[in-house]
Design a protein around this motif. Sequence first.
Motif, PDB file in Angstrom:
ATOM      1  N   ASN A  92      -9.704  -3.266  -5.259  1.00 43.95           N
ATOM      2  CA  ASN A  92      -9.762  -4.654  -5.667  1.00 43.95           C
ATOM      3  C   ASN A  92     -11.193  -5.171  -5.729  1.00 43.95           C
ATOM      4  N   GLU A  93     -12.071  -4.592  -4.888  1.00 44.07           N
ATOM      5  CA  GLU A  93     -13.443  -5.087  -4.862  1.00 44.07           C
ATOM      6  C   GLU A  93     -14.284  -4.544  -6.017  1.00 44.07           C
ATOM      7  N   VAL A  94     -13.926  -3.367  -6.525  1.00 46.90           N
ATOM      8  CA  VAL A  94     -14.823  -2.736  -7.505  1.00 46.90           C
ATOM      9  C   VAL A  94     -14.185  -2.495  -8.858  1.00 46.90           C
ATOM     10  N   LYS A  95     -12.915  -2.880  -9.040  1.00 44.76           N
ATOM     11  CA  LYS A  95     -12.250  -2.471 -10.280  1.00 44.76           C
ATOM     12  C   LYS A  95     -12.944  -3.021 -11.528  1.00 44.76           C
ATOM     13  N   MET A  99       0.831  -1.212   0.000  1.00 41.35           N
ATOM     14  CA  MET A  99       0.000   0.000   0.000  1.00 41.35           C
ATOM     15  C   MET A  99       0.856   1.249   0.000  1.00 41.35           C
ATOM     16  N   THR A 100       2.145   1.054  -0.058  1.00 37.19           N
ATOM     17  CA  THR A 100       3.004   2.227   0.034  1.00 37.19           C
ATOM     18  C   THR A 100       3.231   2.854  -1.324  1.00 37.19           C
ATOM     19  N   LEU A 156      -9.437   5.051  -5.043  1.00 35.67           N
ATOM     20  CA  LEU A 156     -10.082   3.803  -4.643  1.00 35.67           C
ATOM     21  C   LEU A 156      -9.080   2.872  -3.969  1.00 35.67           C
ATOM     22  N   ARG A 157      -7.833   2.887  -4.461  1.00 34.12           N
ATOM     23  CA  ARG A 157      -6.790   2.074  -3.798  1.00 34.12           C
ATOM     24  C   ARG A 157      -6.564   2.584  -2.377  1.00 34.12           C
TER      25      ARG A 157
END
Lengths: 458, 428, 265
Positions: free
Chosen positions: C149-152, B1-2, C142-143
């Motif tokens: 990951n859920e909506v892409k 996440m970085t 969104l990230r």
Amino acid sequence: MTTAAFMILLAGTVGAYLLNRHAAEQIRNRGARLHSLAGFHGLYGALLVAVPTLVVVLVWLLVEGAVIDRLVMSGLPAAALDGLGAGERQLILSEITQLAGGRQFGQPQPWVLEAAARMVRLRLASDVLLVATVLALGGGMAVLAWRRVSPDFRARQQAERIVNGLMVFCSTIAIFTTVGIVASLVFETGRFLAMIPWTEFLLGTRWEPQMAIRADQIAAQGSFGVIPVFLGTMVITVVALVVAVPVGLFSAIYLNEFASPRTRRMVKPVLEILAGVPTVVYGFFAVLTIAPALREFGAATGLPIAPNTALAAGLVMGVMLIPFISSFTDDALTAVPRSLRDGALALGATRAETVMNVLFPAAIPGIVGGILLAVSRAVGETMIVVMAAGLIAKLTLNPLDSVTTVTVQIVTLLIGDTAFDSPKTLAAFALGMLLFVVTLAINVLALRIVRKYREIYD
Amino acid sequence: MTDFRAEHRAIDWASGEIGARIRRRNRAQLRLRLVGMAAIGFAFAMLATLVGSLLWTGTRAFRQTHVAIEVHYDAGILNPDNLQRGNYRAILGATMQALFPDLPDSALRKATAILSNGAQFMVRDRIVADPALLGQRISLRVPVSDPYDQLHKGLIDRETPEEFRRLKDDEIALWDRLEAAGAVSAPLNWGLITNADSRFPELAGLRGALMGSFWALLTCFVLSFPIGIGAAIYLEEFAPKNRTSDFIEVNINNLAAVPSVVFGLLGLAVFLNWLGLPRSAPFVGGMVLALMTLPTIIIATRAALKAVPPSIREAALGLGASRQQVVFHHVLPLAMPGILTGTIIGLAQALGETAPLLLIGMNAFVTAAPGSPFDPSTALPTQIFIWADSPERGFVSRTSAAILVLLMFLVAMNALAIYLRNRFERKW
Amino acid sequence: MNRAAAPVTPAVLATVKIQARGVQVFYGAAHALKDVSIDILDRTVTAFIGPSGCGKSTFLRCLNRMNDTIEIARVEGTILLDGQDIHDSGVDPVQLRARVGMVFQKPNPFPKSIYDNVAYGPRIHGLARNKAELDAVVERSLRRAALWNEVKDRLASPGTGLSGGQQQRLCIARAVATSPEVLLMDEPCSALDPIATAQVEELIDELRSQFSVVIVTHSMQQAARVSQKTAFFHLGHLVEYGDTEQIFTIPRDPRTESYISGKIG
């Protein structure tokens, strides 16, 4: 005599009330326990007398005239009516009625005088019979009610059952009205379609209903193609919507989003006034002010604006519909949850962006429902177009031209004398049928959309 | 996440580009505001034009030009045994002759035409009421005919070339002589309310229409008020929730949206044609209006009943009252202000309704006010329609005046409804 | 960042993002917030706690001038964002709200697609020059909200079709898409289940690296979990403000203590 019948009815009702109450009180005074209060015994008696007797009186009065007319006409010498059309029979009947009412014009034929005398006799007999019936029925019911008074008699339940029945009857009046509308429209339209094939009515492109009623009249052969009339209705409706929709929408948006509460409190009722003005007033306004102004505008600019241009009627109808659209838009915008508005504002959207990008799209179903109801209003609106639109049906989409509408044709065909056997008169009912079906369909659709929309946010 | 953290883009909110964008967005907002104000302005302007043009033309009809004449009930012209059928035209001719002694006989007819056509009947009625006047002279003020009324009110432009003018030069000259003699006056036009309809605008009044509307509204009220309340109570308080009551409800909502002209068709086909009720009668009009008003009253009554809190019902039920006693003793009285408000608003709508009345013939030309709801008559809105359709110029201002009268009634009724609502409305 | 307009000493600015002094709020005649002064630090999670009706949400709405949208509300006192008064006539509330984002108690996605929800802020503020840039902003946001990951695969489907927790994360993505400097969160987890709450709390911790986050919460456990600073409000007063650990272990004010130990609220 009718008054006398009503007085007897009233007296009988009050009498039955007092009689029963007194009887019940006496039973109580003798020491018995009554199931119901004495007042309920009275009420039961009064209802038992009033309801059936009133029904008899009203039915009597409704059918009396028609029955007497028919009796008088059937009593005329056969030769007098030979080969006469319905219109002429109607004339003879009205002459007899005038005579019977004591108004004599000229020197009527002896058989007419005799018929008038008979009509007077029949009316008198009918009146006497009515009073007698009221007396007998009212008295009979009063006795019946009185004999039922006893300690065990459940007067309250019985009286409440009658009241309940009355209320049920009241609420079925709405159904009777609908049935009456549908029945009269279907019946007369059926007679019309027996004379004019439905293909010609629905698909024909010429509307010239001014056909000869009597053989010696000079008039065109009638033709009953509804398409130009319908087209005219559409032209005027579109003009009205072009005025009402933007004005209504933007005033609602302004009032909802930008106006101070004080402005809102002052402006809203003024807009509502536009909805309360009777349509005949709008019609006169169109004729008095708008149409001349448009004519002058046409003369100044060289535009070919007809004297009865669809613009005048449409414009004024649009003004009438403004509060309609604006109040529906207002409701729809207010129904959008506040959280959506906050969400947009918190992202840094301006108020204008919030309304146009978020609230308005969310409110569109409600607004569309309102616009559809406005369309149904515009299609069914009568007085504005009767006064300001044209009479001649033209196959045109040009709003500068003069067009006619379904409602204008209904009124012009039925105003004045109406004979119920001419296609000209019956055509009005066929048009009415069309109007009823179309507006009903639009209304049902609109109400469904609005209701669905409300469910989303409730 | 970085991985995306480094991408965090700082935005320079003070930059010129962003500033220009904000200004553009604010201008867009201003435009929307202005469009909204313009829309309201348009609606207001239309309302102002409507009211303004009605007032402008209508207030003229509140005065009627009169001229004072001296009438000589000449025993040589009138027959004392049959005053009803005397030659009053000749008497008026003699009167005008006296006013303009220098006129030749040929011009005398023009002078007599200054007076309203109704003048001879006014002169007649006066002596029929008091036969002792025979042979005497009396002073009378009679209305003038429409063109001269228009002239006096400045509606006929003296500058217009003669051939386009309704009054010719010699006629205007006659009028000016009358005016110079001080015979002309323009008092308040009570005839507008006290007279019935007439073919002559200067005599036409609203009495018949007002009486017709009164009888029609009375019929409408007597029928729709109890029936509407009965239906609303049943549907709101007693009806089981089933398909029948749903059907009734849908029916009522749809009836409220049926075009009024269709109700007219119903009245024509059922009341006039099938039941043979009298044409043009306010009673029949009232019945049609009642059918139209019923949905309004039912919907308003149900709303008012719904607003009464269930705790009241429970309190009364807890004391052993029957369900009908609960409704009639407690709920209905509490709901009454709301019901009355809805009823008055419904009646106000009915008062302005025109189309259905046209179809049942309430646009008849009737010169006497109806004495009962069964006499032929017009109603206020249909009278407006008739006058608006009349070719005589004088009817334009009469129509506006009639509309002003109608609007006055509507304003009064709505004000009463608002007063009732504010005075008796309860917040639970 | 270019902050030429802020003539305040850099030493203070390095840490203090928002300075509020003597803030009062009136709703009509009701005095909802009484004389609140506080310094909110940059890159820190600050929690506002207190019983309902204590004024914490009201104060939160002052920070991006959302109270302007309530007709009867009146705000007094000064609030400085990076040293600039947010009530200054030169400050456009529209721009202010882009810099100070907000997430609400109930998820409130617009009735539009997921993509349009996130892209709305950048679009109106003109933060992307072309479609590719806008796509990048949407993906990044969104990230960051841990929703990508859920909506892409269904960016075009309506945002209202997501589950409650997803909706709230969508709203967070929508708020961070304009690259705000401060993120205000008004009880963001009150409508969520425990799993979704844990996800959002994790997210808040992530966001701290770039934003100053202010969160209003009912739950003291949540405040203890996510925040470094805590402010306790009671009856419209700011009673106590300090390090979260200190507030929860050795509160100075008796009212704070009784609230923490469950006696008021």
